[in-house]
Design a protein around this motif. Structure first.
Motif, PDB file in Angstrom:
ATOM      1  N   LEU A   1       0.829  -1.221   0.000  1.00 22.26           N
ATOM      2  CA  LEU A   1       0.000   0.000   0.000  1.00 22.26           C
ATOM      3  C   LEU A   1       0.854   1.258   0.000  1.00 22.26           C
ATOM      4  CD1 LEU A   1      -2.705  -1.166   2.569  1.00 22.26           C
ATOM      5  CD2 LEU A   1      -2.707  -1.407   0.081  1.00 22.26           C
ATOM      6  N   SER A   2       2.149   1.075  -0.076  1.00 24.09           N
ATOM      7  CA  SER A   2       3.083   2.198  -0.096  1.00 24.09           C
ATOM      8  C   SER A   2       2.956   2.918  -1.440  1.00 24.09           C
ATOM      9  CB  SER A   2       4.494   1.618   0.086  1.00 24.09           C
ATOM     10  OG  SER A   2       5.439   2.614  -0.018  1.00 24.09           O
ATOM     11  N   PRO A   3       3.087   4.241  -1.543  1.00 21.71           N
ATOM     12  CA  PRO A   3       3.490   5.171  -0.479  1.00 21.71           C
ATOM     13  C   PRO A   3       2.321   5.694   0.368  1.00 21.71           C
ATOM     14  CG  PRO A   3       3.241   6.384  -2.522  1.00 21.71           C
ATOM     15  CD  PRO A   3       2.871   4.943  -2.816  1.00 21.71           C
ATOM     16  N   TYR A   4       1.108   5.233   0.097  1.00 17.15           N
ATOM     17  CA  TYR A   4      -0.046   5.803   0.817  1.00 17.15           C
ATOM     18  C   TYR A   4      -0.016   5.396   2.286  1.00 17.15           C
ATOM     19  CZ  TYR A   4      -1.289   6.624  -4.003  1.00 17.15           C
ATOM     20  OH  TYR A   4      -1.253   7.025  -5.306  1.00 17.15           O
ATOM     21  N   LEU A   5       0.226   4.096   2.513  1.00 13.32           N
ATOM     22  CA  LEU A   5       0.501   3.620   3.878  1.00 13.32           C
ATOM     23  C   LEU A   5       1.806   2.826   3.805  1.00 13.32           C
ATOM     24  CD1 LEU A   5      -2.965   2.358   5.229  1.00 13.32           C
ATOM     25  CD2 LEU A   5      -1.796   4.505   5.755  1.00 13.32           C
ATOM     26  N   GLY A   6       2.780   3.242   4.578  1.00 12.81           N
ATOM     27  CA  GLY A   6       4.112   2.645   4.494  1.00 12.81           C
ATOM     28  C   GLY A   6       4.168   1.246   5.100  1.00 12.81           C
ATOM     29  N   GLU A   7       5.204   0.520   4.732  1.00 16.22           N
ATOM     30  CA  GLU A   7       5.396  -0.842   5.231  1.00 16.22           C
ATOM     31  C   GLU A   7       5.498  -0.869   6.755  1.00 16.22           C
ATOM     32  OE1 GLU A   7       8.893  -2.708   3.661  1.00 16.22           O
ATOM     33  OE2 GLU A   7       8.332  -4.699   4.396  1.00 16.22           O
ATOM     34  N   LYS A   8       6.188   0.125   7.312  1.00 17.78           N
ATOM     35  CA  LYS A   8       6.366   0.164   8.756  1.00 17.78           C
ATOM     36  C   LYS A   8       5.013   0.352   9.468  1.00 17.78           C
ATOM     37  CE  LYS A   8       9.908   1.557  11.829  1.00 17.78           C
ATOM     38  NZ  LYS A   8      10.392   2.700  12.594  1.00 17.78           N
ATOM     39  N   THR A   9       4.183   1.193   8.895  1.00 15.26           N
ATOM     40  CA  THR A   9       2.850   1.397   9.462  1.00 15.26           C
ATOM     41  C   THR A   9       2.081   0.085   9.491  1.00 15.26           C
ATOM     42  OG1 THR A   9       2.736   3.705   8.806  1.00 15.26           O
ATOM     43  CG2 THR A   9       0.632   2.567   9.078  1.00 15.26           C
ATOM     44  N   LEU A  10       2.124  -0.653   8.379  1.00 10.79           N
ATOM     45  CA  LEU A  10       1.413  -1.939   8.330  1.00 10.79           C
ATOM     46  C   LEU A  10       2.025  -2.958   9.285  1.00 10.79           C
ATOM     47  CD1 LEU A  10      -0.979  -2.926   6.267  1.00 10.79           C
ATOM     48  CD2 LEU A  10      -0.076  -0.635   6.039  1.00 10.79           C
ATOM     49  N   GLU A  11       3.364  -2.946   9.374  1.00  9.61           N
ATOM     50  CA  GLU A  11       4.025  -3.874  10.297  1.00  9.61           C
ATOM     51  C   GLU A  11       3.500  -3.685  11.717  1.00  9.61           C
ATOM     52  OE1 GLU A  11       8.383  -4.041   8.266  1.00  9.61           O
ATOM     53  OE2 GLU A  11       8.333  -3.622  10.413  1.00  9.61           O
ATOM     54  N   PHE A  12       3.395  -2.428  12.134  1.00 10.44           N
ATOM     55  CA  PHE A  12       2.914  -2.169  13.493  1.00 10.44           C
ATOM     56  C   PHE A  12       1.406  -2.290  13.598  1.00 10.44           C
ATOM     57  CE2 PHE A  12       7.127  -0.254  13.946  1.00 10.44           C
ATOM     58  CZ  PHE A  12       7.497  -0.842  15.136  1.00 10.44           C
ATOM     59  N   HIS A  13       0.704  -1.701  12.644  1.00  9.15           N
ATOM     60  CA  HIS A  13      -0.757  -1.630  12.766  1.00  9.15           C
ATOM     61  C   HIS A  13      -1.381  -3.026  12.703  1.00  9.15           C
ATOM     62  CE1 HIS A  13      -4.538   0.924  11.650  1.00  9.15           C
ATOM     63  NE2 HIS A  13      -4.641   0.325  12.806  1.00  9.15           N
ATOM     64  N   TYR A  14      -0.924  -3.799  11.730  1.00 10.07           N
ATOM     65  CA  TYR A  14      -1.441  -5.169  11.576  1.00 10.07           C
ATOM     66  C   TYR A  14      -0.687  -6.137  12.500  1.00 10.07           C
ATOM     67  CZ  TYR A  14      -1.985  -9.756   9.347  1.00 10.07           C
ATOM     68  OH  TYR A  14      -2.190 -11.094   9.115  1.00 10.07           O
ATOM     69  N   GLY A  15       0.634  -6.075  12.449  1.00  6.28           N
ATOM     70  CA  GLY A  15       1.445  -7.058  13.164  1.00  6.28           C
ATOM     71  C   GLY A  15       1.456  -6.885  14.678  1.00  6.28           C
ATOM     72  N   LYS A  16       1.285  -5.646  15.149  1.00  7.67           N
ATOM     73  CA  LYS A  16       1.315  -5.405  16.604  1.00  7.67           C
ATOM     74  C   LYS A  16      -0.065  -5.050  17.161  1.00  7.67           C
ATOM     75  CE  LYS A  16       5.840  -5.852  16.799  1.00  7.67           C
ATOM     76  NZ  LYS A  16       6.469  -7.005  17.450  1.00  7.67           N
ATOM     77  N   HIS A  17      -0.668  -3.959  16.668  1.00  7.40           N
ATOM     78  CA  HIS A  17      -1.949  -3.533  17.246  1.00  7.40           C
ATOM     79  C   HIS A  17      -3.049  -4.571  17.010  1.00  7.40           C
ATOM     80  CE1 HIS A  17      -0.742   0.570  18.418  1.00  7.40           C
ATOM     81  NE2 HIS A  17       0.008   0.564  17.323  1.00  7.40           N
ATOM     82  N   HIS A  18      -3.292  -4.898  15.735  1.00  6.78           N
ATOM     83  CA  HIS A  18      -4.356  -5.859  15.413  1.00  6.78           C
ATOM     84  C   HIS A  18      -4.097  -7.187  16.128  1.00  6.78           C
ATOM     85  CE1 HIS A  18      -7.031  -7.520  11.849  1.00  6.78           C
ATOM     86  NE2 HIS A  18      -7.593  -7.691  13.017  1.00  6.78           N
ATOM     87  N   ASN A  19      -2.854  -7.623  16.066  1.00  5.77           N
ATOM     88  CA  ASN A  19      -2.475  -8.879  16.703  1.00  5.77           C
ATOM     89  C   ASN A  19      -2.698  -8.840  18.226  1.00  5.77           C
ATOM     90  OD1 ASN A  19      -1.360 -11.509  16.457  1.00  5.77           O
ATOM     91  ND2 ASN A  19       0.547 -10.737  17.354  1.00  5.77           N
TER      92      ASN A  19
END
Ligand SMILES: [Fe+2]
Ligand SMILES: [Fe+2]
Lengths: 199, 191
Positions: free
Chosen positions: B15-33
């Motif tokens: 989804l980059s550059p609209y949502l960066g990889e780091k954002t997804l790593e945290f948002h999906y991988g940490k928060h959602h998880n």
């Protein structure tokens, strides 16, 4: 009266490594700056113009959401910058320490209670140390509410506040709010908290 | 029952550059998880132990509600995106949007404004009502429209964690970017 964004007593990088310079700069100039501008807009030309925020907060439930959100945002950040200090590693002393021991049993217990209050805010908000009828309490409020507002569940004089909106820590700590809370204890300006307690 | 983090149908950098990889790593991988794991821990030994998320959203309170709704909300949010989907509504979805808001542009403007003005953490929703008309609503924190009997069609997460690494305080820039990664095939199928 027009509310002004206060200057900080220290540099943006002064609280490193606990709070980074970029976070401080955005937090102060952008977030606090926006609350300041929006607060002035919200009260301009209304009966609230010229009143102190402390007075306005007493009946905040009767005022528009813009005054509550931006007035709280302006006041809370003013307090936050004041109770932070680059002189890391200090602890409370004297009358304040005695009051903390009396209300919480020990400084350690107080730190635990306050940290738990900060960690358990769901969404955006603040943790507070409040002086209420001569007693000290650890509490929290959602969004930009504070203990001076009539809507607060625990009312009193805020002596110390910790911002747990994600903007306060996300660039450095991301999802690890507990790490940010642990870091906070290294940069509390205990002389300022004591001054507010003795007032 | 253990709740599970659903696999995303795209890579974390898609989804980059609209949502960066780091954002997804945290948002999906940490928060959602974390919401998934918290929920699994919280329901153990309660009447929600074998419940579906929808039932939790309708009936639970406190931590079980918050974590259950956040699991559902994030899954719904992430599955509304794709790197190469249709960027505009078609067919019945487009008709319904035109009927309720005048045009797709007017809908975007109204939804964007609702997302920009939500104070604090929360979600903005496009929902379908019983009479098939569409409405935009703001919900704070974990708020989910299923609880009030509305059918969710589209959502935008405006917790600061959704955009802070990419946009910091500039929530309107995040909302502008949001329109570029929506998959209207998926969203229309919900309608
Ligand atoms: Fe803040
Ligand atoms: Fe989120």
């Amino acid at each position: 009266m027009v509310f002004e964004l206060p200057k900080l007593d220290y540099d943006y990088k002064a609280l490193e490594p606990y709070i980074d310079a970029q976070t401080m700069e955005i937090h102060h100039t952008k977030h606090h700056g926006a609350y300041t501008a929006k607060l002035n807009d919200a009260i301009k030309g209304t009966e609230l113009e010229g009143k102190s925020l402390e007075d306005i907060f007493k009946n905040i439930s009767e005022h528009p959401a813009g005054v509550r959100n931006n007035g709280g945002g302006y006041y809370n950040h003013n307090l936050f910058w004041k109770i932070l200090s680059p002189r890391s590693g200090e602890e409370p002393t004297g009358d304040l320490l005695n009051a903390i021991n009396k209300s919480f049993g020990s400084f350690e217990n107080f730190k635990n209670e306050f940290s738990t209050a900060a960690a358990s805010v769901f969404g955006s908000g603040w943790a507070w140390l409040v002086k209420s009828n001569g007693e000290l309490k650890a509490t929290s409020t959602p969004n930009q509410d504070n203990p001076l507002m009539d809507v607060a569940s625990v009312k009193g004089i805020p002596l110390m506040g910790l911002d747990v909106w994600e903007h306060a820590y996300y660039l450095k700590y991301q999802n690890r709010r507990p790490d940010y809370i642990a870091a906070f204890w290294n940069i509390v300006a205990w002389d300022e908290v004591a001054k507010r307690y003795l007032k | 029952m253990n709740f599970e983090l659903p696999k995303l149908p795209y890579a974390l950098d898609a989804l980059s550059p609209y949502l960066g990889e780091k954002t997804l790593e945290f948002h999906y991988g940490k928060h959602h998880n974390a919401y998934v794991n918290n929920l699994t821990g919280l329901v153990r030994g309660t009447k929600f132990e074998n419940a579906k998320l929808e039932q939790i959203i309708k009936e639970a309170e406190g931590g079980i509600y918050n974590n259950g709704a956040q699991v559902w909300n994030h899954t719904f949010y992430f599955f509304g995106f794709s790197p190469d989907g249709k960027r505009e509504p078609l067919g019945e979805m487009a008709d319904a949007i035109n009927k309720s808001f005048g045009s797709f542009d007017q809908f975007k403007e109204k939804f964007s404004k609702a997302a920009a003005t939500l104070f604090g953490s929360g979600w903005v929703w496009l929902v379908k009502k019983d009479n098939s008309s569409l409405e935009i609503i703001q919900e704070s924190n974990a708020g989910n429209p299923l609880r009030s009997g509305l059918k969710p069609i589209l959502t935008c997460d405006v917790w600061e964690h959704a955009y802070y690494l990419d946009y910091q305080n500039r929530r309107p820039d995040y909302i502008n970017a949001f329109w570029n990664i929506l998959d209207w095939d998926v969203i229309s199928s919900r309608f």
